[in-house]
Motif scaffolding. Structure first.
Motif, PDB file in Angstrom:
ATOM      1  N   PRO A  60       0.858  -1.172   0.121  1.00  0.00           N
ATOM      2  CA  PRO A  60       0.002   0.082   0.149  1.00  0.00           C
ATOM      3  C   PRO A  60       0.920   1.329   0.089  1.00  0.00           C
ATOM      4  CG  PRO A  60      -0.837  -1.625   1.715  1.00  0.00           C
ATOM      5  CD  PRO A  60       0.428  -2.192   1.230  1.00  0.00           C
ATOM      6  N   VAL A  61       0.402   2.217  -0.891  1.00  0.00           N
ATOM      7  CA  VAL A  61       1.036   3.682  -0.929  1.00  0.00           C
ATOM      8  C   VAL A  61       0.110   4.819  -0.406  1.00  0.00           C
ATOM      9  CG1 VAL A  61       2.870   2.953  -2.577  1.00  0.00           C
ATOM     10  CG2 VAL A  61       0.548   4.043  -3.118  1.00  0.00           C
ATOM     11  N   GLY A  62      -1.102   4.347  -0.127  1.00  0.00           N
ATOM     12  CA  GLY A  62      -1.969   5.303   0.198  1.00  0.00           C
ATOM     13  C   GLY A  62      -3.432   4.701   0.587  1.00  0.00           C
ATOM     14  N   HIS A  89      -0.958   8.843   2.992  1.00  0.00           N
ATOM     15  CA  HIS A  89       0.064   8.140   1.939  1.00  0.00           C
ATOM     16  C   HIS A  89       1.351   8.027   2.423  1.00  0.00           C
ATOM     17  CE1 HIS A  89       1.822  12.390   1.092  1.00  0.00           C
ATOM     18  NE2 HIS A  89       0.493  12.865   1.640  1.00  0.00           N
ATOM     19  N   ARG A  90       2.062   7.315   1.807  1.00  0.00           N
ATOM     20  CA  ARG A  90       3.404   7.293   1.829  1.00  0.00           C
ATOM     21  C   ARG A  90       4.199   8.349   1.501  1.00  0.00           C
ATOM     22  NH1 ARG A  90       5.989   2.206  -1.262  1.00  0.00           N
ATOM     23  NH2 ARG A  90       4.658   0.911   0.081  1.00  0.00           N
ATOM     24  N   PRO A  91       5.263   8.765   2.209  1.00  0.00           N
ATOM     25  CA  PRO A  91       6.063  10.185   1.776  1.00  0.00           C
ATOM     26  C   PRO A  91       6.497   9.843   0.562  1.00  0.00           C
ATOM     27  CG  PRO A  91       6.797   9.346   3.912  1.00  0.00           C
ATOM     28  CD  PRO A  91       5.792   8.252   3.345  1.00  0.00           C
ATOM     29  N   GLY A  92       6.324  11.041  -0.383  1.00  0.00           N
ATOM     30  CA  GLY A  92       6.712  11.127  -1.749  1.00  0.00           C
ATOM     31  C   GLY A  92       5.784  10.351  -2.817  1.00  0.00           C
ATOM     32  N   ALA A  93       4.713   9.976  -2.310  1.00  0.00           N
ATOM     33  CA  ALA A  93       3.934   9.280  -3.192  1.00  0.00           C
ATOM     34  C   ALA A  93       3.009  10.276  -3.965  1.00  0.00           C
ATOM     35  CB  ALA A  93       2.449   8.466  -2.542  1.00  0.00           C
TER      36      ALA A  93
END
Length: 363
Positions: A60-62, A89-93
């Protein structure tokens, strides 16, 4: 990137763990309204609650919590009561708003308290305001020292009223994370009466809101809790607050007090006692929401953070029809909010209506 839409109850342990990691890695997302716990609780009281799980090859990224109404129209999850919204969300996504809404089956999505740093929604903002935050990461004593320097008259007056309340009524004491359901009902009664006096809709007039807060009040973990704080004078409850917290961030939600003790400003005293208790638990900040000219919020304020409202519309017939239905009202509201004189007049009119309505119920 793959987007799957599920009900909150379908979130698995691995997804919840990933969600919490994302919140911890981005302080602006470490808000209890953005926690999986709030989303799951909303899913238990609303059939419209959904979560878009955004994944890549490594997981998962968000996570995008939302409500899906009829006709392809959606809103932020719990939009009527939520004070923080957006994609966790994941940082930088990076995300594409059109692709996200399409995967969610939405042509329209409305938000009212969007957190900062959500660039995919920024082009659709219609109103930007500032929320008041109290910082006490250095402990309660350091917070009082900063408050004394920043708002000396406010602090002096509040501490004087606390001493006077103690002399006139009895010893002033406070509790944090009160479990007693009777105390919780009392707070809701105070708040409902306040809504009526102000001429505003009673949040607790909705059964789903009462069920939601009762479910959240029952949660008490290191990662998330719904603490009820109470202030007493001579053993009698005079003020309280129900809010939500993560491990480090608390948000002001439902403060209220007994009007019989209004001259002592018990709500202000209660806020200071609540900060003292929260700091002992490792909480480092309290978000009081948008100021809207509130003197006590401005006095307590350590800093502000932007929150926005707006509406995302994809190119579709449904979105066009929604624009025709809602845009005139939205523009009038924006005009009033942008004009202090008009906003003040509207606020006074609502309070007059509230007094008349209250008088009619008690007469």
């Amino acid at each position: 990137m793959r987007i799957s839409v599920i009900r909150p109850a379908e979130l698995g342990p691995a997804e919840i763990a990933a969600w919490r990691r994302m919140q911890r890695s981005s302080p602006h997302l470490d808000n209890p309204f953005l926690s999986p716990d709030f989303t799951i609780a909303m899913g238990e009281v609303s059939a419209e609650a959904r979560v878009a799980v955004i994944t890549e090859s490594d997981g998962p990224v968000g996570f995008f919590p939302f409500e899906r109404h009829g006709g392809g129209v959606g809103a932020a999850l719990g939009w009527w009561v939520s004070l923080s919204q957006g994609v966790v969300h994941r940082p930088g996504a990076e995300f594409d708003s059109d692709a996200l809404l399409k995967a969610c089956g939405l042509s329209v999505w409305e938000f009212g308290c969007m957190v900062d740093r959500q660039p995919w929604f920024q082009p659709f903002e219609t109103l930007r305001q500032e929320a008041v935050v109290l910082d006490f990461g250095g402990g309660y004593s350091a917070f009082l020292d900063e408050l004394r320097e920043r708002s000396p008259k406010f602090l002096k007056s509040t501490l004087y009223k606390e001493r006077k309340l103690g002399r006139d009524v009895g010893e002033v004491t406070a509790e944090f994370a009160v479990r007693d359901p009777a105390r919780f009902r009392l707070l809701r009664e105070w708040k409902s009466a306040q809504y009526q006096r102000m001429g505003r809709p009673d949040r607790f007039g909705k059964a789903w809101v009462v069920e939601l807060v009762e479910r959240l009040h029952a949660v008490d973990t290191d990662d998330f809790a719904g603490p009820l704080s109470m202030l007493y004078a001579g053993g009698r409850p005079v003020a309280g607050h129900f809010g939500l917290r993560t491990g480090t961030t608390m948000i002001g939600w439902f403060p209220a007090y007994d009007p019989e003790y209004a001259k002592y400003s018990p709500g202000l005293i209660q806020h200071l006692r609540m900060v003292e208790s929260a700091a002992k638990l490792g909480v480092t900040s309290l978000d009081l929401g948008i100021s809207n000219g509130s003197e006590y919020k401005d006095a307590l304020c350590s800093r502000t953070v932007p929150v926005t409202e707006g509406i995302v519309r994809r190119r579709s017939a449904g979105a066009a029809a929604h624009w025709l239905r809602t845009e005139p009202v939205r523009r009038v509201r924006r005009f009033i909010l942008d004009n202090p004189a008009l906003y003040g007049a509207a606020d006074r009119a609502m309070k007059r209506y509230g007094r008349l309505r209250t008088r009619g119920k008690t007469g």
